[in-house]
Design a protein around this motif. Sequence first.
Motif, PDB file in Angstrom:
ATOM      1  N   THR A   1       0.859  -1.027  -0.034  1.00 44.92           N
ATOM      2  CA  THR A   1       0.065  -0.097   0.013  1.00 44.92           C
ATOM      3  C   THR A   1       0.804   1.315  -0.009  1.00 44.92           C
ATOM      4  N   VAL A   2       0.786   2.205  -0.924  1.00 45.34           N
ATOM      5  CA  VAL A   2       1.377   3.524  -1.101  1.00 45.34           C
ATOM      6  C   VAL A   2       0.785   4.310  -0.081  1.00 45.34           C
ATOM      7  N   LYS A   3       1.640   4.938   0.810  1.00 44.69           N
ATOM      8  CA  LYS A   3       1.058   5.816   1.796  1.00 44.69           C
ATOM      9  C   LYS A   3       1.529   7.373   1.235  1.00 44.69           C
ATOM     10  N   VAL A   4       0.359   7.988   1.347  1.00 40.62           N
ATOM     11  CA  VAL A   4       0.520   9.533   0.691  1.00 40.62           C
ATOM     12  C   VAL A   4       0.174  10.680   1.673  1.00 40.62           C
ATOM     13  N   LEU A   5       0.965  11.655   1.575  1.00 39.04           N
ATOM     14  CA  LEU A   5       0.857  12.727   2.405  1.00 39.04           C
ATOM     15  C   LEU A   5       0.308  13.918   1.455  1.00 39.04           C
ATOM     16  N   ILE A   6      -0.748  14.368   2.048  1.00 44.86           N
ATOM     17  CA  ILE A   6      -1.235  15.575   0.908  1.00 44.86           C
ATOM     18  C   ILE A   6      -1.066  16.929   1.586  1.00 44.86           C
ATOM     19  N   VAL A   7      -0.280  18.018   0.918  1.00 44.20           N
ATOM     20  CA  VAL A   7       0.139  19.124   1.160  1.00 44.20           C
ATOM     21  C   VAL A   7      -0.323  20.210   0.255  1.00 44.20           C
ATOM     22  N   ASP A   8      -1.071  21.059   0.924  1.00 42.75           N
ATOM     23  CA  ASP A   8      -2.000  22.275   0.350  1.00 42.75           C
ATOM     24  C   ASP A   8      -2.433  22.985   1.125  1.00 42.75           C
ATOM     25  N   ASN A   9      -2.015  24.476   1.015  1.00 41.06           N
ATOM     26  CA  ASN A   9      -2.810  25.346   1.849  1.00 41.06           C
ATOM     27  C   ASN A   9      -4.252  25.501   1.881  1.00 41.06           C
ATOM     28  N   SER A  10      -4.874  24.976   0.748  1.00 42.82           N
ATOM     29  CA  SER A  10      -6.277  24.911   0.302  1.00 42.82           C
ATOM     30  C   SER A  10      -6.796  23.673   0.964  1.00 42.82           C
ATOM     31  N   GLU A  11      -7.893  23.870   1.809  1.00 40.07           N
ATOM     32  CA  GLU A  11      -8.601  22.764   2.308  1.00 40.07           C
ATOM     33  C   GLU A  11      -9.250  21.933   1.117  1.00 40.07           C
ATOM     34  N   VAL A  12      -9.902  22.898   0.325  1.00 43.99           N
ATOM     35  CA  VAL A  12     -10.777  22.254  -0.903  1.00 43.99           C
ATOM     36  C   VAL A  12      -9.754  21.396  -1.788  1.00 43.99           C
ATOM     37  N   MET A  13      -8.611  21.759  -2.075  1.00 41.51           N
ATOM     38  CA  MET A  13      -7.659  21.182  -3.019  1.00 41.51           C
ATOM     39  C   MET A  13      -7.156  19.863  -2.265  1.00 41.51           C
ATOM     40  N   ARG A  14      -6.840  19.853  -0.899  1.00 44.48           N
ATOM     41  CA  ARG A  14      -6.723  18.512  -0.170  1.00 44.48           C
ATOM     42  C   ARG A  14      -7.767  17.712  -0.142  1.00 44.48           C
ATOM     43  N   GLU A  15      -8.926  17.980  -0.202  1.00 43.75           N
ATOM     44  CA  GLU A  15     -10.218  17.019  -0.240  1.00 43.75           C
ATOM     45  C   GLU A  15     -10.374  16.697  -1.602  1.00 43.75           C
ATOM     46  N   VAL A  16     -10.004  17.359  -2.731  1.00 43.47           N
ATOM     47  CA  VAL A  16      -9.872  16.942  -4.191  1.00 43.47           C
ATOM     48  C   VAL A  16      -9.097  15.817  -4.255  1.00 43.47           C
ATOM     49  N   LEU A  17      -7.861  16.068  -3.896  1.00 37.73           N
ATOM     50  CA  LEU A  17      -6.685  15.051  -3.881  1.00 37.73           C
ATOM     51  C   LEU A  17      -6.720  13.816  -3.228  1.00 37.73           C
ATOM     52  N   GLU A  18      -7.361  13.782  -1.925  1.00 39.34           N
ATOM     53  CA  GLU A  18      -7.871  12.621  -1.231  1.00 39.34           C
ATOM     54  C   GLU A  18      -8.769  11.902  -2.009  1.00 39.34           C
ATOM     55  N   GLU A  19     -10.071  12.567  -2.382  1.00 41.62           N
ATOM     56  CA  GLU A  19     -11.183  11.819  -3.118  1.00 41.62           C
ATOM     57  C   GLU A  19     -10.593  11.125  -4.255  1.00 41.62           C
ATOM     58  N   ALA A  20      -9.495  11.706  -4.888  1.00 43.03           N
ATOM     59  CA  ALA A  20      -9.065  11.266  -6.179  1.00 43.03           C
ATOM     60  C   ALA A  20      -8.334   9.919  -5.978  1.00 43.03           C
ATOM     61  N   ILE A  21      -7.614   9.945  -4.762  1.00 43.27           N
ATOM     62  CA  ILE A  21      -6.557   8.629  -4.785  1.00 43.27           C
ATOM     63  C   ILE A  21      -7.155   7.775  -3.463  1.00 43.27           C
ATOM     64  N   LYS A  22      -8.098   7.995  -2.764  1.00 44.44           N
ATOM     65  CA  LYS A  22      -8.148   7.493  -1.389  1.00 44.44           C
ATOM     66  C   LYS A  22      -8.648   5.882  -1.776  1.00 44.44           C
ATOM     67  N   GLU A  23      -9.335   5.621  -2.900  1.00 50.80           N
ATOM     68  CA  GLU A  23      -9.512   3.980  -3.336  1.00 50.80           C
ATOM     69  C   GLU A  23      -8.221   3.243  -3.408  1.00 50.80           C
TER      70      GLU A  23
END
Length: 119
Positions: A2-24
Amino acid sequence: MTVKVLIVDNSEVMREVLEEAIKEEFSVVAEAENGAEAIEAVDTYDVDVIMMDMVMPGIDGVEATATIKEKAPGIKVIFCTSVTQQERMKPAIEAGADGYIMKPFENSTIREAIHDVVS
């Protein structure tokens, strides 16, 4: 693995977009809203890949990447950047960036970028 990812962005919306895109497909182990938090997260969590914003208040993505790569050169860093920041990619690459994706991006592009750096 399992690849473990850290998402870094000052925009909460962008962090949510990135997480939604990869979480599955990948495990999001933490999020950070600036470079200082990203550096702390690397000390706290087991991280394989960082999705890093370039422009953030305080410690920006380039400076954070340089610090993280000194501590943990095996962590892969993918910059998430806008077209207007493309000219700033040279310092990011010099800091140790392993790849980048351009905003706005498709979910498949994000996942492909992660696959590219871990394979």
